[in-house]
Design a protein around this motif. Structure first.
Motif, mmCIF file in Angstrom:
data_model
loop_
_atom_site.group_PDB
_atom_site.id
_atom_site.type_symbol
_atom_site.label_atom_id
_atom_site.label_comp_id
_atom_site.label_asym_id
_atom_site.label_seq_id
_atom_site.Cartn_x
_atom_site.Cartn_y
_atom_site.Cartn_z
ATOM 1 N N PRO A 124 1.058 -1.280 -0.180
ATOM 2 C CA PRO A 124 -0.048 -0.159 0.421
ATOM 3 C C PRO A 124 1.130 1.013 -0.033
ATOM 4 O O PRO A 124 0.557 2.108 -0.810
ATOM 5 C CB PRO A 124 -1.353 -0.066 1.060
ATOM 6 C CG PRO A 124 -1.014 -1.098 1.676
ATOM 7 C CD PRO A 124 0.404 -2.289 1.265
ATOM 8 N N LEU A 125 2.022 0.959 0.872
ATOM 9 C CA LEU A 125 2.682 2.247 0.406
ATOM 10 C C LEU A 125 3.541 2.812 -0.499
ATOM 11 O O LEU A 125 3.522 4.247 -0.625
ATOM 12 C CB LEU A 125 3.869 1.972 1.843
ATOM 13 C CG LEU A 125 4.727 3.215 1.766
ATOM 14 C CD1 LEU A 125 4.329 5.117 2.362
ATOM 15 C CD2 LEU A 125 6.260 2.879 2.523
ATOM 16 N N ILE A 126 4.089 1.789 -1.134
ATOM 17 C CA ILE A 126 4.557 1.417 -2.286
ATOM 18 C C ILE A 126 3.456 2.081 -3.634
ATOM 19 O O ILE A 126 3.608 2.847 -4.409
ATOM 20 C CB ILE A 126 5.008 0.489 -3.283
ATOM 21 C CG1 ILE A 126 6.241 -0.182 -1.865
ATOM 22 C CG2 ILE A 126 5.780 0.460 -4.074
ATOM 23 C CD1 ILE A 126 6.876 -1.277 -2.211
ATOM 24 N N ALA A 127 2.099 1.299 -3.528
ATOM 25 C CA ALA A 127 1.537 2.436 -4.614
ATOM 26 C C ALA A 127 1.223 3.567 -4.014
ATOM 27 O O ALA A 127 0.600 4.418 -4.967
ATOM 28 C CB ALA A 127 0.103 0.694 -4.264
ATOM 29 N N ALA A 128 0.584 3.662 -3.462
ATOM 30 C CA ALA A 128 -0.056 4.630 -2.671
ATOM 31 C C ALA A 128 1.642 6.072 -3.433
ATOM 32 O O ALA A 128 1.209 7.304 -4.113
ATOM 33 C CB ALA A 128 -0.043 5.532 -1.071
ATOM 34 N N LEU A 129 2.880 6.213 -3.151
ATOM 35 C CA LEU A 129 3.735 7.135 -3.833
ATOM 36 C C LEU A 129 3.665 6.706 -5.398
ATOM 37 O O LEU A 129 3.725 8.081 -5.684
ATOM 38 C CB LEU A 129 4.971 6.309 -2.512
ATOM 39 C CG LEU A 129 5.577 6.692 -1.794
ATOM 40 C CD1 LEU A 129 6.606 5.707 -1.104
ATOM 41 C CD2 LEU A 129 5.334 8.155 -1.105
ATOM 42 N N LEU A 130 3.791 5.521 -5.723
ATOM 43 C CA LEU A 130 3.389 5.441 -6.855
ATOM 44 C C LEU A 130 2.440 6.667 -7.755
ATOM 45 O O LEU A 130 2.540 6.306 -8.750
ATOM 46 C CB LEU A 130 3.503 3.881 -7.721
ATOM 47 C CG LEU A 130 4.983 3.294 -7.286
ATOM 48 C CD1 LEU A 130 4.559 1.949 -8.112
ATOM 49 C CD2 LEU A 130 5.413 3.976 -7.741
ATOM 50 N N GLY A 131 1.040 6.112 -6.916
ATOM 51 C CA GLY A 131 -0.291 6.619 -7.470
ATOM 52 C C GLY A 131 -0.315 7.917 -7.408
ATOM 53 O O GLY A 131 -0.122 9.596 -7.959
ATOM 54 N N VAL A 132 0.473 9.022 -6.722
ATOM 55 C CA VAL A 132 1.069 10.558 -6.760
ATOM 56 C C VAL A 132 2.002 10.867 -7.302
ATOM 57 O O VAL A 132 1.529 11.995 -7.836
ATOM 58 C CB VAL A 132 1.745 10.785 -4.936
ATOM 59 C CG1 VAL A 132 2.541 12.149 -4.772
ATOM 60 C CG2 VAL A 132 1.086 10.535 -3.449
#
Length: 313
Positions: A124-132
């Motif tokens: 979730p942290l990696i996906a959130a950063l990539l999404g940003v």
């Protein structure tokens, strides 16, 4: 003036979906996590010991389900059209799925399941950063807090295994799984107009073919064959179909967050089906993950209701 193919043209970040679509997307991703969570319980019942043969059979039945679903829904011509139209985004998702499904087996030979689960907590942290970075998706403070709670909860779940079987190769592969799964989530969200079921099918097919080449033999007993049908068709195939359908309807961070229910519920099914009592830390960590997700869902539901209320005159 020549035009670039649609698959090569940049696609703007998706707009916020309607509440009904977001709710459907969340339920589909939750259903995917629940389907995946039965994998450990099914694997516990298998007598076959060659992990590559297990993966080859699992991916074979998952491919059959996904192909059968697309043929039933879209017909032969429509299915072929889906494969042709998925373009580079679909190939990207297929590549991520193939890497994740094969790396998991290889990583098990070098590191512990606990270490792999700990790396998955970072999805979730990696996906959130990539999404940003790539989608310009704003991640609110409540979602960040839920992500940190999930990481803390899974850390508690696997804390008994810290310091054992540490391997640069195994832990590197576990991190690779987390990164490619987060990347697949973000690609699915960014290209929300592209159906990713054929991409998931292609990725599973490639992973299964690699496992077949590396297996020592494909002979299995009748009871194992039945479990492998469940392992492939229902756990992986149905789960992947629900995930790629739902992940395009909700923000990347939320999709990855909901998917962490897989490691939270996995030990519960092993406990109920095989009588393997989880360690106290596993239960405590699972409760933390569950509460983080439920709290986030309730907060989102309350916010959506508040937004939907008519303004006073």
């Amino acid at each position: 003036m020549t035009h670039a193919p649609a698959a090569l043209m940049p696609v703007p970040g998706p707009a916020a979906p309607p509440v009904s679509e977001a709710r459907r997307g969340g339920l589909l991703v939750f259903g995917a996590a629940m389907a995946w969570s039965f994998g450990g319980a099914i694997a516990r019942g298998l007598e076959i010991t060659d992990p590559w043969a297990i993966i080859a059979w699992r991916d074979f039945f998952a491919t059959l389900l996904l192909m059968g679903f697309m043929l039933w829904r879209d017909g032969p011509a429509g299915t072929m059209r889906l494969f042709r139209s998925m373009g580079l985004p679909g190939l990207g998702v297929a590549f991520c799925v193939a890497i994740a499904t094969t790396s998991f087996v290889v990583a098990l030979g070098y590191t512990t399941v606990a270490n792999i689960l700990l790396m998955q907590a970072g999805v979730p942290l990696i996906a959130a950063l990539l999404g940003v970075v790539f989608l310009r998706e704003a991640v609110d403070a409540v979602t960040w807090a839920a992500i940190l709670m999930v990481i803390a909860g899974i850390s508690v779940m696997v804390s008994d295994s810290f310091g054992t079987n540490i391997s640069f190769i195994g832990d590197g592969l576990a991190l690779t799984i987390a990164v490619v799964f987060a990347a697949a989530t973000v690609i699915t969200r960014r290209y929300s107009g592209v159906r990713m079921t054929p991409a998931a099918c292609l990725g599973i097919m490639v992973g299964g073919f690699v496992a077949f080449l590396l297996s020592s033999g494909m002979r299995v007993g009748l009871s194992d064959l039945g479990l492998l049908v469940l392992f492939g068709a229902l756990t992986l195939g149905l789960g992947m179909a629900m995930f790629v359908t739902g992940a395009r309807l909700i923000p990347s961070a939320l999709a990855a967050l909901i998917s962490t229910m897989e490691p939270a519920f996995g030990p519960v099914w092993v406990w109920l089906i095989h009588g393997e009592v989880p360690a106290p830390r596993t239960l405590v960590g699972g409760v933390v993950v569950f509460l983080a997700l439920v709290g986030h869902i309730l907060w989102q539901w309350r916010r959506s209701r508040r937004t939907a209320l008519p303004l006073p005159n």
